[in-house]
Design a protein around this motif. Structure first.
Motif, PDB file in Angstrom:
ATOM      1  N   ARG A  38     -86.781  67.166   4.130  1.00 43.13           N
ATOM      2  CA  ARG A  38     -86.915  66.501   5.481  1.00 43.13           C
ATOM      3  C   ARG A  38     -87.046  67.760   6.426  1.00 43.13           C
ATOM      4  NH1 ARG A  38     -86.374  60.782   6.079  1.00 43.13           N
ATOM      5  NH2 ARG A  38     -87.989  60.485   4.823  1.00 43.13           N
ATOM      6  N   MET A  39     -86.414  68.599   6.084  1.00 43.24           N
ATOM      7  CA  MET A  39     -86.551  70.056   6.973  1.00 43.24           C
ATOM      8  C   MET A  39     -87.731  70.548   6.859  1.00 43.24           C
ATOM      9  SD  MET A  39     -83.020  72.075   7.397  1.00 43.24           S
ATOM     10  CE  MET A  39     -81.471  71.532   6.018  1.00 43.24           C
ATOM     11  N   GLN A  40     -88.480  70.261   6.062  1.00 45.21           N
ATOM     12  CA  GLN A  40     -89.889  70.880   5.905  1.00 45.21           C
ATOM     13  C   GLN A  40     -90.707  69.839   6.043  1.00 45.21           C
ATOM     14  OE1 GLN A  40     -89.794  72.191   1.824  1.00 45.21           O
ATOM     15  NE2 GLN A  40     -88.669  74.064   2.173  1.00 45.21           N
ATOM     16  N   LYS A  41     -90.404  68.692   6.918  1.00 43.73           N
ATOM     17  CA  LYS A  41     -91.353  67.608   7.209  1.00 43.73           C
ATOM     18  C   LYS A  41     -91.910  66.961   6.200  1.00 43.73           C
ATOM     19  CE  LYS A  41     -93.725  67.632  11.401  1.00 43.73           C
ATOM     20  NZ  LYS A  41     -92.926  66.664  12.148  1.00 43.73           N
ATOM     21  N   ARG A  42     -91.506  66.932   4.832  1.00 41.21           N
ATOM     22  CA  ARG A  42     -91.817  66.271   3.984  1.00 41.21           C
ATOM     23  C   ARG A  42     -91.123  65.224   3.464  1.00 41.21           C
ATOM     24  NH1 ARG A  42     -90.801  68.490  -0.898  1.00 41.21           N
ATOM     25  NH2 ARG A  42     -89.625  70.492  -0.594  1.00 41.21           N
ATOM     26  N   VAL A  43     -91.543  64.185   2.820  1.00 47.27           N
ATOM     27  CA  VAL A  43     -90.716  62.976   2.345  1.00 47.27           C
ATOM     28  C   VAL A  43     -89.575  63.428   1.630  1.00 47.27           C
ATOM     29  CG1 VAL A  43     -90.674  60.721   1.384  1.00 47.27           C
ATOM     30  CG2 VAL A  43     -92.459  61.362   2.869  1.00 47.27           C
ATOM     31  N   GLY A  44     -89.967  64.051   0.273  1.00 43.57           N
ATOM     32  CA  GLY A  44     -89.012  64.286  -0.593  1.00 43.57           C
ATOM     33  C   GLY A  44     -88.459  63.460  -1.413  1.00 43.57           C
ATOM     34  N   PRO A  45     -88.022  63.988  -2.669  1.00 46.67           N
ATOM     35  CA  PRO A  45     -87.648  62.946  -3.926  1.00 46.67           C
ATOM     36  C   PRO A  45     -86.392  61.896  -3.378  1.00 46.67           C
ATOM     37  CG  PRO A  45     -86.676  65.306  -4.191  1.00 46.67           C
ATOM     38  CD  PRO A  45     -87.373  65.325  -2.924  1.00 46.67           C
ATOM     39  N   PRO A  46     -86.346  60.925  -4.238  1.00 41.29           N
ATOM     40  CA  PRO A  46     -85.262  60.111  -4.023  1.00 41.29           C
ATOM     41  C   PRO A  46     -83.707  60.713  -3.899  1.00 41.29           C
ATOM     42  CG  PRO A  46     -86.487  59.455  -5.911  1.00 41.29           C
ATOM     43  CD  PRO A  46     -87.317  60.496  -5.190  1.00 41.29           C
ATOM     44  N   ILE A  47     -82.740  60.112  -3.741  1.00 41.52           N
ATOM     45  CA  ILE A  47     -81.464  60.505  -3.880  1.00 41.52           C
ATOM     46  C   ILE A  47     -81.387  60.654  -5.115  1.00 41.52           C
ATOM     47  CG2 ILE A  47     -79.121  60.376  -2.997  1.00 41.52           C
ATOM     48  CD1 ILE A  47     -80.775  60.964  -0.594  1.00 41.52           C
ATOM     49  N   VAL A  48     -81.771  59.646  -5.969  1.00 44.84           N
ATOM     50  CA  VAL A  48     -80.985  59.925  -7.339  1.00 44.84           C
ATOM     51  C   VAL A  48     -81.865  60.646  -8.273  1.00 44.84           C
ATOM     52  CG1 VAL A  48     -79.878  57.564  -7.324  1.00 44.84           C
ATOM     53  CG2 VAL A  48     -82.375  57.640  -7.798  1.00 44.84           C
ATOM     54  N   GLN A  49     -82.715  61.536  -7.830  1.00 47.34           N
ATOM     55  CA  GLN A  49     -83.644  62.387  -8.332  1.00 47.34           C
ATOM     56  C   GLN A  49     -82.915  63.257  -9.457  1.00 47.34           C
ATOM     57  OE1 GLN A  49     -86.856  62.079  -8.400  1.00 47.34           O
ATOM     58  NE2 GLN A  49     -86.909  63.863 -10.131  1.00 47.34           N
ATOM     59  N   GLY A  50     -81.552  63.732  -9.167  1.00 48.44           N
ATOM     60  CA  GLY A  50     -80.713  64.407  -9.959  1.00 48.44           C
ATOM     61  C   GLY A  50     -80.478  63.835 -11.606  1.00 48.44           C
ATOM     62  N   PHE A  51     -80.289  62.210 -11.344  1.00 47.89           N
ATOM     63  CA  PHE A  51     -80.197  61.418 -12.426  1.00 47.89           C
ATOM     64  C   PHE A  51     -81.341  61.462 -13.371  1.00 47.89           C
ATOM     65  CE2 PHE A  51     -76.022  60.355 -11.665  1.00 47.89           C
ATOM     66  CZ  PHE A  51     -75.839  60.173 -10.162  1.00 47.89           C
ATOM     67  N   TYR A  52     -82.401  61.050 -12.770  1.00 46.46           N
ATOM     68  CA  TYR A  52     -83.769  61.278 -13.373  1.00 46.46           C
ATOM     69  C   TYR A  52     -84.093  62.596 -14.188  1.00 46.46           C
ATOM     70  CZ  TYR A  52     -85.004  56.835 -10.526  1.00 46.46           C
ATOM     71  OH  TYR A  52     -85.194  55.575 -10.092  1.00 46.46           O
ATOM     72  N   ASP A  53     -83.808  63.491 -13.302  1.00 45.87           N
ATOM     73  CA  ASP A  53     -84.224  64.670 -14.112  1.00 45.87           C
ATOM     74  C   ASP A  53     -82.902  64.946 -15.353  1.00 45.87           C
ATOM     75  OD1 ASP A  53     -85.798  65.489 -12.230  1.00 45.87           O
ATOM     76  OD2 ASP A  53     -84.573  67.031 -11.205  1.00 45.87           O
ATOM     77  N   PHE A  54     -81.548  64.406 -15.207  1.00 49.40           N
ATOM     78  CA  PHE A  54     -80.661  64.763 -16.130  1.00 49.40           C
ATOM     79  C   PHE A  54     -81.129  63.736 -17.353  1.00 49.40           C
ATOM     80  CE2 PHE A  54     -76.979  65.496 -18.506  1.00 49.40           C
ATOM     81  CZ  PHE A  54     -76.523  64.377 -18.857  1.00 49.40           C
ATOM     82  N   PHE A  55     -81.542  62.598 -17.013  1.00 52.04           N
ATOM     83  CA  PHE A  55     -81.925  61.681 -18.429  1.00 52.04           C
ATOM     84  C   PHE A  55     -83.178  62.084 -19.002  1.00 52.04           C
ATOM     85  CE2 PHE A  55     -78.473  59.075 -18.481  1.00 52.04           C
ATOM     86  CZ  PHE A  55     -77.869  58.678 -17.250  1.00 52.04           C
ATOM     87  N   LYS A  56     -83.929  62.415 -18.119  1.00 46.11           N
ATOM     88  CA  LYS A  56     -85.410  62.813 -18.810  1.00 46.11           C
ATOM     89  C   LYS A  56     -85.326  64.221 -19.632  1.00 46.11           C
ATOM     90  CE  LYS A  56     -87.463  66.240 -17.394  1.00 46.11           C
ATOM     91  NZ  LYS A  56     -88.143  67.326 -16.666  1.00 46.11           N
TER      92      LYS A  56
END
Lengths: 318, 245, 148, 644
Positions: A38-56
């Protein structure tokens, strides 16, 4: 006795232990990535992206390269993770504290070195030259931020200790409960600033991630990791992202006492989030990565000087 | 200790992100005259083959299938080999090829990236022959896409370059006097006015099918007798004779 | 225990490893442009990974020059299953204008089966995002196939 | 056979064995090895039997040679006095001697004339044991002399290596300078107190202190003896010979050299500072010792970081750890002394283990150059595990023993800083922590360049060290872990009695010279503050947490359904394929990251400092002796000016 044992198990595995800190840590990485975006004016990943990365990563095949020393290669992430979880049990959340009576700052500082050492041993055990470079850089960074860390901690202990000397975190928190947060003692402000600058160095977020610079040395020590061990290392970073600000809050903002325990814990988490935003998210959005010797010079001159100033001020009774 | 981008970063934090939510929420229009996916209109195509010649990656190829009375020509444009330079579009005299502004070219199977078009082309016999009520108006010259007809009105000459001609029959349709016609050269030996009546072909013809009269410059051939051996063609010093099977 | 969650997250956090086999860098800068604020591929979880061991989607650009051929093969072998291969632009699929040159061993299909091919000589970032999105769906199918 | 004779039997047994080896050894190697083993084993057993009476019951054994009892208050004969402090060192000495004896069975198989080695070895162990048990100043000097010369002999054992001779020469010259200083100190003390018996000298000095300050000769004697023992323990200005001696000395000897020969100097310092001169309550002496300890610490570890040779790196680390011990020793507080003695034990354990690992690597691969070695963990798994345990304990990682003692030292220095309000001690704590991180850094460097990383072509067929070398390594490794976890047990049995013994000179004097003797000379006990330390930290709780969390994590991992990729069973790294090292696509070729190209950032920034100290360690003997003399002068002047 059994009730006590169950309580302990609950503390270890559920509340401040394994589950809680993992969930909070991964959430914080998600929020951190979102805010940086958001600070770079872009939408950015969902908050739960960390979980997605972990389970992937858990779903991926984990390869142990031939040149690697298999036991050290696979044990390193787990050792790092376990020592981080144990550390959380020792950090008091204002009034609520599990084992904080039985440990103090020196133990915590040394427990902090274990994840660093685990990353280094894991990296070198993989037998990859890039990992060797990454591990050597991680060690230089560790030498770098250890000095200001110890200076600021000694300053706080001296201020809190008064005549008697204390390293115990519990006493520090109680002292702050009695006479206001350590942050507002103006003699300790340089120490607080030094500690703030040490946090991103220890966690290894963007401007200070000389060890895992994916653009320069292909993810440094993590180059040969894939699948579950890599997930564990990403978890270590997530946990550190929670623990370091938590230590700052316990050390410098301990005085913020409210009534019951639940409110305390919530306030503690909010403060940790705020501190991690200031120290890790903003620098990540605005600063480019340090060169290795620039980082070392930065820590041993500027930040160490801050710590020393505060130690001297506290020493002469201010 | 200046922190360079902090004010901008914090301001951005509370402003709307400038991301175009492309695949699902926003539709994106390619900029004007964007060279995207190729479209091919077989009806306009005259199979002149210019596009195949000029395509640098060689992404275009033609497939002929002989069908009775003509050919079934399909043009195949391989988008995954195309470099989108639109040279083919410039060289296509009939404007059959147009590069559209459709950029959605992410496909799983190769087939979707192949642009195909095919049409039936009647096979056109022999040579272009000019009737004698031609008024040299030059319309046929303008109509010919390949420029193989040259008309010179002042000294009334009309030439046709057989090699270049793709037999698109545009000239035939265009000619106001309808004096142009593709005549299939019937099979057998064909005479042309380069002949100097030296009677060599008459002497060499094994079956004596050729009669030459040097005085009043006449040349006939007996079709039935002619066995199409081709000796007259090869022996003619002026190459006036051609053998059409 | 988390089979369904793992399969779902396989498509939610695809990490990209970019292989440049002699490309003119047109497609490379377009790929990186996807991560800029305007196109922002990170909202789907895309992240550039530094090593093939971390890769889920291997993006290949460039006409596979003979120098980079065996390096390409060696790196592709080191990527952990399940992973997809996406070819960027015309060069990997057909060798584009370099077809037939002595040092180009173009079609990527000779070495690995390409899951998604994004056409366009210097493909548009939107097309790349579309292609990568399709690749994530394939990833999920591959993961489910792996589980059986 | 009451235990009163055990100390002397242990010492004399060693010397006797030395002569036996000298006689029979030359015929068969087996005989000399057998005699050495028996002698060191029985010494170890005798000393362990003494633990019960001396340490736990607090008895002090006094033994007069030739039964020459003191006559009317004057000691005539040589008195042996074994108190808890002496016992603490004796246990360590005999343990390390036994380990080294077992280790040297296979280690010296390439050398010949082994009987000469064992003779010197037994002389060394005899002198070490004698040194820690003697109660007589001159006898202590004699024991130090025997120790120095047998150590010099053993350093030059492989006399076909030129560096060995050079190192032995340096050690000889500087060692003898130290010994002559000690002798001068003893002579001055004898002139002043007309006796050589430590207890009596302590009594007389106690009286002197009670009736107004120390006389100048006694102060001068203290200065000289402090320098003498400082040289023996290789403090800051005198540390250079050990750095040259270790790379060339046989490992089974350098293991004893770096653990116990250096500790003999430390023992001497404790003995004279705390008991004979009782000057430790003067702040000037405390600052002197702590300052030297602090500089030794920092210099040792920074020099170690710049080394390319495995054993030379370990040598510099012994110097830096000695710096730790001397710093803690110099604080004068009970906790400081406890930390120091506990670090003596820990350092003995993990340094012996480090040298054994270095020896195993040298024995098996024939090289100790950090830049050449690499990837040995696949070929020598046992050595790797032992090395990791030792590296983590020297770096002070929690479960291991280095952490417990280092933590005591930090707490002691910081407590001293707060008590005395002197900012210098706070800086000492900071330096101590930074040195600990630098130690960790240099051991990461060794781990990376020797054990992990890629195996070079030359060492393809390196095999694991023979069993007889692995047994002592594993015993020491288990002890390293044991003392780290059960440090309270160790503290109760060995360290606390030793601290109590050294803080109560009156008890020492009474036992030796007959009761009431100390009182008549008003020898006062140092104030023994209640030793309350590290009560917060009980490692048992921490370890149980560790184990429980580990179980939890394993359950999560095993339940995950992703299958582990099978590792190929080929022997050398596969050129291509899934399990080859990722060289960003290149074919596999040996490019090992280790040795001197590590920690670039740190070395780049500290370049002026590194250039300065490397240039100072020139290796020229005359420079080193010059340093020694200058340092001696400075110390003596310091003691004259400040010690009243």
């Amino acid at each position: 006795m059994v009730q006590n044992m169950l309580m302990n198990l609950l503390h270890i595995f559920i509340f401040p232990g394994l589950l809680f800190v993992t969930v909070i840590g991964v959430l914080m990485t998600g929020i951190d990535r979102k805010l940086v975006a958001r600070m770079q004016k872009r939408v950015g990943p969902p908050i739960v992206q960390g979980f997605y990365d972990f389970f992937k990563l858990m779903g991926k095949e984990s390869i142990v390269p031939e040149a690697a020393n298999k036991p050290a290669f696979l044990a390193a992430p787990i050792i790092g993770y376990v020592s981080l979880v144990v550390m959380v049990l020792f950090i008091p959340m204002f009034s609520f504290s599990v084992y904080s009576g039985t440990a103090d700052m020196i133990v915590l500082i040394y427990l902090l070195t274990i994840p660093g050492v685990a990353l280094i041993v894991g990296g070198t055990a993989s037998g990859n030259p890039y990992a060797g470079v990454g591990a050597s850089r991680e060690m230089v960074a560790m030498i770098g931020y250890e000095l200001p860390l110890i200076l600021s901690v000694l300053a706080v202990c001296r201020k809190v200790g008064g005549s008697a000397m204390t390293f115990s975190l519990n006493e520090i928190v109680n002292w702050q409960a009695a006479n206001g947060c350590a942050l507002f003692q103006w003699a300790l402000i340089p120490a607080a600033l030094a500690f703030l600058l040490v946090i991103p160095g220890e966690v290894g977020t963007q401007p200070f991630d000389v060890a895992e610079a994916e653009t320069e040395i292909l993810e440094g020590p993590l180059i040969e990791y894939s699948g579950a061990p890599l997930a564990m290392f990403k978890l270590n970073t997530a946990l550190k992202m929670f623990i370091m600000p938590a230590m700052f809050v316990a050390l410098f903002l301990g005085g913020v006492h409210t009534g019951n325990v639940v409110l305390d814990v919530v306030l503690f988490i909010l403060l940790t989030g705020l501190v991690s935003f200031i120290t890790m998210t903003v620098p990540h959005a605005i600063a480019a990565r340090f060169k290795v010797e620039r980082l070392f010079k930065f820590y041993w001159t500027l930040v160490a000087a801050l710590g020393l100033v505060s130690l001297v001020l506290v020493w002469f009774g201010l | 200790m200046r922190l360079p981008f902090t004010p901008i970063a914090l301001k951005n934090l509370f402003s709307k992100p400038s991301t175009v939510l492309y695949p699902f929420k926003a539709e994106v229009q390619a900029p004007p005259n964007y060279r995207g996916k190729l479209t091919y209109d077989p009806t306009k195509c005259v199979n002149c083959g210019m596009c195949v010649k000029v395509c640098s990656p060689g992404a275009i190829n033609r497939i002929y299938e002989d069908v009775e009375g003509g050919q079934h020509i399909t043009y195949e444009f391989d988008m995954s080999s195309c470099t989108f330079c639109a040279t083919c579009q410039d060289f296509c005299s009939t404007g059959a090829i147009k590069l559209s502004d459709n950029f959605h070219m992410a496909e799983e199977d190769h087939e979707n990236l192949m642009v195909r078009g095919s049409y039936f082309k009647k096979s056109v016999p022999g040579k272009l022959v000019r009737g004698d009520d031609c008024v040299f108006c030059g319309l046929c010259e303008k109509a010919c896409p390949e420029g193989c007809i040259k008309v010179d009105r002042p000294n009334k000459t009309w030439t046709w370059d057989e090699a270049e001609c793709v037999r698109c029959e545009k000239c035939v349709q265009k000619c106001p006097k309808k004096c142009l016609e593709f005549k299939a050269a019937e099979s057998g030996v064909e005479w042309s006015d380069a002949c100097v009546y030296c009677t060599l072909c008459e002497k060499k013809c094994p079956v004596g099918a050729i009669k030459v009269d040097r005085a009043n410059k006449t040349w006939e051939i007996d079709k039935e007798a002619c066995i199409k051996c081709g000796t007259c063609v090869s022996v003619c010093p002026k190459k006036a004779l051609t053998l059409n099977d | 225990m988390f089979k369904k969650m793992i399969a779902k997250s396989m498509s939610k956090s695809p990490w990209i490893y970019h292989m440049n086999t002699g490309s003119c860098n047109g497609c490379d800068i377009e790929l990186v442009a996807c991560l800029t604020p305007r196109f922002d591929a990170e909202r789907f979880g895309f992240k550039l990974a530094g090593s093939p061991r971390h890769a889920d989607i291997v993006v290949v650009s460039g006409p596979i020059t003979s120098q980079s051929k065996d390096r390409l093969i060696r790196t592709l072998e080191q990527v952990p299953k399940p992973f997809c291969v996406v070819s960027l632009g015309s060069c990997p699929k057909s060798g584009n204008v370099f077809k037939g040159s002595y040092s180009v061993e173009a079609p990527l299909d000779k070495y690995v089966n390409v899951d998604v091919s994004v056409a366009g000589c210097a493909c548009k970032p939107e097309t790349i995002i579309e292609g990568l999105y399709k690749a994530t769906l394939i990833l999920q199918k591959k993961r489910e196939a792996m589980e059986k | 056979m009451s235990y009163i004779h055990f100390p002397v039997i242990a010492v004399m047994g060693q010397f006797l064995a030395a002569f036996l080896v000298a006689i029979f050894g030359s015929k068969s190697r087996k005989a000399s090895q057998a005699i050495t083993l028996i002698a060191s084993a029985c010494a170890f057993v005798l000393v362990c039997l003494l633990i019960k009476p001396v340490a736990l019951d607090g008895q002090i054994i006094s033994y007069w040679m030739g039964n020459w009892e003191p006559v009317s208050g004057y000691a005539i004969g040589i008195g042996y006095e074994m108190d808890a402090l002496g016992l603490f060192f004796a246990v360590l000495v005999s343990f390390i001697i036994l380990m080294s004896a077992i280790y040297s069975l296979r280690y010296l198989e390439h050398d010949e004339a082994v009987d000469r080695y064992y003779t010197l070895f037994l002389m060394l162990s005899g002198s070490l044991l004698g040194l820690v048990m003697t109660g007589d100043l001159f006898n202590m000097f004699i024991m130090i002399e025997i120790m120095t010369f047998s150590a010099v002999g053993l350093t030059a054992f492989r006399n076909y290596i030129p560096e060995a001779l050079e190192a032995a020469m340096k050690y000889l010259v500087i060692g003898s300078v130290g010994s002559s200083m000690t002798l001068a100190g003893v002579a001055l003390l004898y002139a002043q107190t007309h006796t050589l018996n430590m207890a009596q000298v302590a009594a007389k000095i106690g009286a002197m202190q009670a009736s107004g300050g120390l006389t100048p000769t006694v102060v001068f004697a203290f200065g000289l003896m402090f320098v003498g023992f400082g040289i023996k323990s290789f403090m800051f200005p005198f540390h250079t010979p050990v750095a040259d001696a270790h790379p060339v000395a046989p490992t089974s000897f350098s293991m004893v050299f770096s653990t116990m020969v250096i500790k003999a100097g430390v023992y001497g310092l404790i003995r004279i500072a705390y008991i004979v001169f009782q000057v430790m309550d003067k702040s000037s002496v405390q600052i002197l010792i702590t300052a030297f300890g602090c500089v030794t610490m920092f210099l040792g570890v920074t020099m170690a970081l710049a080394q390319h040779d495995f054993k030379r790196l370990l040598a510099f680390h012994s110097i830096s750890q000695i710096g730790y011990i001397i710093t803690a020793l110099g604080l004068g507080t009970a906790l400081g002394l406890t930390g120091s003695l506990f670090h003596v034990m820990n350092h003995t354990l993990f340094k012996a283990l480090l040298f054994m690992c270095a020896g195993a690597v040298l024995h098996m691969t024939g090289s100790k150059n950090l830049d050449e070695l690499g990837g040995l963990s696949k070929k020598m798994p046992h050595t790797t595990i032992c090395f990791l345990i030792a590296a983590f304990s020297i770096a002070g990682i929690p479960p291991f023993n280095g952490f417990a003692s280092k933590w005591m030292i930090y707490q002691a220095t910081y407590e001293k800083a707060v008590e005395s309000g002197n900012f210098f001690y706070a800086l000492v704590t900071v330096v101590a922590v930074v040195v600990s991180v630098l130690t960790l850094a240099s051991f990461i460097k060794v781990t990376m360049s020797v054990f992990f990383g890629q195996l070079p072509e030359k060492y393809k067929d390196a095999k694991e060290a023979p069993a007889s070398m692995l047994i002592p390594m594993w015993i020491t490794a288990i002890l390293c872990l044991g003392t780290g976890v059960l440090y309270q047990l160790v503290d109760r049995t060995l360290t606390a009695p030793a601290v109590a013994a050294s803080l109560t000179p009156a008890n020492y004097v009474d036992k030796m010279m007959g009761s009431g003797y100390a009182a008549s000379f008003s020898v006062k006990d140092a104030v023994a503050t209640a030793v309350q330390h590290m009560s917060y930290w009980n490692p048992v709780l921490w370890l149980t947490l560790l184990v429980i969390v580990m179980l939890g994590v394993f359950i999560v991992i095993l339940s995950g359904d992703n299958e582990r990729g099978p590792v190929l069973k080929t022997k050398e790294p596969v050129a291509d394929g899934k399990y080859a090292t990722f060289f960003s696509g290149e074919k596999y070729r040996h490019s090992h990251m280790g040795g001197s190209d590590l920690f670039w950032g740190f070395k780049h920034d500290m370049k002026p400092y590194f250039d300065f100290i490397e240039e100072k360690h020139s290796g020229v003997l005359t420079d080193y002796t010059l340093w020694t003399i200058v340092a001696m002068a400075v110390i003596v002047v310091y003691t004259f000016v400040f010690v009243k």
